[in-house]
Design a protein around this motif. Sequence first.
Motif, PDB file in Angstrom:
ATOM      1  N   MET A   1      -4.422  17.750 -20.820  1.00  0.00           N
ATOM      2  CA  MET A   1      -4.271  19.179 -20.959  1.00  0.00           C
ATOM      3  C   MET A   1      -5.481  19.851 -20.314  1.00  0.00           C
ATOM      4  O   MET A   1      -6.568  19.304 -20.286  1.00  0.00           O
ATOM      5  N   TYR A   2      -5.256  21.029 -19.797  1.00  0.00           N
ATOM      6  CA  TYR A   2      -6.298  21.786 -19.128  1.00  0.00           C
ATOM      7  C   TYR A   2      -6.553  23.066 -19.897  1.00  0.00           C
ATOM      8  O   TYR A   2      -5.675  23.589 -20.584  1.00  0.00           O
ATOM      9  N   ASP A   3      -7.788  23.586 -19.794  1.00  0.00           N
ATOM     10  CA  ASP A   3      -8.151  24.780 -20.545  1.00  0.00           C
ATOM     11  C   ASP A   3      -7.364  26.007 -20.118  1.00  0.00           C
ATOM     12  O   ASP A   3      -7.007  26.836 -20.944  1.00  0.00           O
ATOM     13  N   THR A   4      -7.104  26.150 -18.834  1.00  0.00           N
ATOM     14  CA  THR A   4      -6.326  27.297 -18.364  1.00  0.00           C
ATOM     15  C   THR A   4      -5.362  26.827 -17.296  1.00  0.00           C
ATOM     16  O   THR A   4      -5.570  25.804 -16.658  1.00  0.00           O
ATOM     17  N   LEU A   5      -4.313  27.587 -17.105  1.00  0.00           N
ATOM     18  CA  LEU A   5      -3.329  27.215 -16.095  1.00  0.00           C
ATOM     19  C   LEU A   5      -3.923  27.236 -14.701  1.00  0.00           C
ATOM     20  O   LEU A   5      -3.601  26.401 -13.873  1.00  0.00           O
ATOM     21  N   VAL A   6      -4.799  28.184 -14.432  1.00  0.00           N
ATOM     22  CA  VAL A   6      -5.369  28.246 -13.088  1.00  0.00           C
ATOM     23  C   VAL A   6      -6.364  27.125 -12.856  1.00  0.00           C
ATOM     24  O   VAL A   6      -6.640  26.764 -11.723  1.00  0.00           O
ATOM     25  N   ALA A   7      -6.916  26.532 -13.918  1.00  0.00           N
ATOM     26  CA  ALA A   7      -7.845  25.421 -13.765  1.00  0.00           C
ATOM     27  C   ALA A   7      -7.116  24.097 -13.538  1.00  0.00           C
ATOM     28  O   ALA A   7      -7.696  23.143 -13.058  1.00  0.00           O
ATOM     29  N   ALA A   8      -5.852  24.047 -13.899  1.00  0.00           N
ATOM     30  CA  ALA A   8      -5.083  22.822 -13.716  1.00  0.00           C
ATOM     31  C   ALA A   8      -4.923  22.534 -12.235  1.00  0.00           C
ATOM     32  O   ALA A   8      -4.667  23.437 -11.456  1.00  0.00           O
ATOM     33  N   PRO A   9      -5.104  21.277 -11.836  1.00  0.00           N
ATOM     34  CA  PRO A   9      -4.946  20.972 -10.422  1.00  0.00           C
ATOM     35  C   PRO A   9      -3.513  21.207  -9.964  1.00  0.00           C
ATOM     36  O   PRO A   9      -2.573  21.007 -10.722  1.00  0.00           O
ATOM     37  N   GLU A  10      -3.385  21.682  -8.754  1.00  0.00           N
ATOM     38  CA  GLU A  10      -2.095  21.803  -8.091  1.00  0.00           C
ATOM     39  C   GLU A  10      -1.198  22.903  -8.662  1.00  0.00           C
ATOM     40  O   GLU A  10       0.003  22.859  -8.502  1.00  0.00           O
ATOM     41  N   ILE A  11      -1.761  23.891  -9.323  1.00  0.00           N
ATOM     42  CA  ILE A  11      -0.947  24.983  -9.850  1.00  0.00           C
ATOM     43  C   ILE A  11      -1.269  26.270  -9.095  1.00  0.00           C
ATOM     44  O   ILE A  11      -2.423  26.676  -8.998  1.00  0.00           O
ATOM     45  N   ASN A  12      -0.226  26.900  -8.560  1.00  0.00           N
ATOM     46  CA  ASN A  12      -0.350  28.155  -7.832  1.00  0.00           C
ATOM     47  C   ASN A  12      -0.401  29.298  -8.856  1.00  0.00           C
ATOM     48  O   ASN A  12       0.584  29.566  -9.536  1.00  0.00           O
ATOM     49  N   PRO A  13      -1.535  29.993  -8.997  1.00  0.00           N
ATOM     50  CA  PRO A  13      -1.655  31.024 -10.032  1.00  0.00           C
ATOM     51  C   PRO A  13      -0.688  32.194  -9.849  1.00  0.00           C
ATOM     52  O   PRO A  13      -0.232  32.776 -10.836  1.00  0.00           O
ATOM     53  N   GLU A  14      -0.346  32.539  -8.596  1.00  0.00           N
ATOM     54  CA  GLU A  14       0.624  33.625  -8.385  1.00  0.00           C
ATOM     55  C   GLU A  14       2.012  33.225  -8.883  1.00  0.00           C
ATOM     56  O   GLU A  14       2.734  34.041  -9.442  1.00  0.00           O
ATOM     57  N   LEU A  15       2.389  31.974  -8.667  1.00  0.00           N
ATOM     58  CA  LEU A  15       3.668  31.484  -9.154  1.00  0.00           C
ATOM     59  C   LEU A  15       3.694  31.512 -10.677  1.00  0.00           C
ATOM     60  O   LEU A  15       4.672  31.965 -11.279  1.00  0.00           O
ATOM     61  N   VAL A  16       2.638  31.038 -11.299  1.00  0.00           N
ATOM     62  CA  VAL A  16       2.567  31.035 -12.765  1.00  0.00           C
ATOM     63  C   VAL A  16       2.697  32.456 -13.302  1.00  0.00           C
ATOM     64  O   VAL A  16       3.452  32.705 -14.245  1.00  0.00           O
ATOM     65  N   ALA A  17       2.007  33.400 -12.688  1.00  0.00           N
ATOM     66  CA  ALA A  17       2.086  34.793 -13.125  1.00  0.00           C
ATOM     67  C   ALA A  17       3.515  35.321 -12.988  1.00  0.00           C
ATOM     68  O   ALA A  17       4.021  36.010 -13.885  1.00  0.00           O
ATOM     69  N   ALA A  18       4.191  34.992 -11.879  1.00  0.00           N
ATOM     70  CA  ALA A  18       5.569  35.441 -11.673  1.00  0.00           C
ATOM     71  C   ALA A  18       6.511  34.819 -12.700  1.00  0.00           C
ATOM     72  O   ALA A  18       7.410  35.498 -13.215  1.00  0.00           O
ATOM     73  N   ILE A  19       6.309  33.551 -13.016  1.00  0.00           N
ATOM     74  CA  ILE A  19       7.143  32.888 -14.025  1.00  0.00           C
ATOM     75  C   ILE A  19       6.925  33.534 -15.384  1.00  0.00           C
ATOM     76  O   ILE A  19       7.880  33.838 -16.104  1.00  0.00           O
ATOM     77  N   PHE A  20       5.669  33.775 -15.761  1.00  0.00           N
ATOM     78  CA  PHE A  20       5.389  34.404 -17.052  1.00  0.00           C
ATOM     79  C   PHE A  20       5.979  35.808 -17.117  1.00  0.00           C
ATOM     80  O   PHE A  20       6.494  36.222 -18.148  1.00  0.00           O
ATOM     81  N   GLU A  21       5.929  36.536 -16.011  1.00  0.00           N
ATOM     82  CA  GLU A  21       6.506  37.883 -15.977  1.00  0.00           C
ATOM     83  C   GLU A  21       8.021  37.804 -16.185  1.00  0.00           C
ATOM     84  O   GLU A  21       8.597  38.588 -16.941  1.00  0.00           O
ATOM     85  N   GLU A  38       5.313  25.031  -3.252  1.00  0.00           N
ATOM     86  CA  GLU A  38       5.139  26.334  -3.905  1.00  0.00           C
ATOM     87  C   GLU A  38       4.320  26.192  -5.186  1.00  0.00           C
ATOM     88  O   GLU A  38       3.503  27.043  -5.504  1.00  0.00           O
ATOM     89  N   LEU A  39       4.546  25.098  -5.915  1.00  0.00           N
ATOM     90  CA  LEU A  39       3.789  24.848  -7.138  1.00  0.00           C
ATOM     91  C   LEU A  39       2.301  24.692  -6.825  1.00  0.00           C
ATOM     92  O   LEU A  39       1.455  25.231  -7.523  1.00  0.00           O
TER      93      LEU A  39
END
Length: 180
Positions: A1-21, A38-39
Amino acid sequence: MYDTLVAAPEINPELVAAIFEHCASNPDRTAYVVPRSELRGQPERQDESFIVAALTDISAREIDHVDRQIRVEVRKRPDGTDVECLVVAGGTVAISGETIQAAGVDANDKLLVAWLLADNAVEFSEYLLSPEDMADLQAASQIGQSHVHVAFEETAEFKETNRNAIELFEHVVVAVKPLS
């Protein structure tokens, strides 16, 4: 597990934000079929798809993402129609066959799942689908589409079924713009 989604390797923060929205504006649980490129937010030579399960109200302790067992079930949608599902994560999550198909997963193929969970936790799972799993999924699809309505309690797997499994019946395919 990682402390934040943006700290996790290989995760696109814009994609995560769009999914959460999208999750915030959509009352139904939805899976997202996302190409690895894209991920990660960068081009990939082999662009497999991930199923992103955004379960922002579920903690990592509630999802057994390390359990690699796969089970096929026919489940009921809220509207009463039957849907074939792969049940993963220790029986806690049911993913529709349509979502599996949209991800391009076949026999002897990997089902890749990225779990976006509460407390900004992110986990990854990889499930190997055998030819038997795919045949079972096809049979479940045929049962779901038939006019034979067997009570859920009468199915062979009933004793092993988690009626409270999180059901991801709907999916969104994230399209990637072609590189020019």
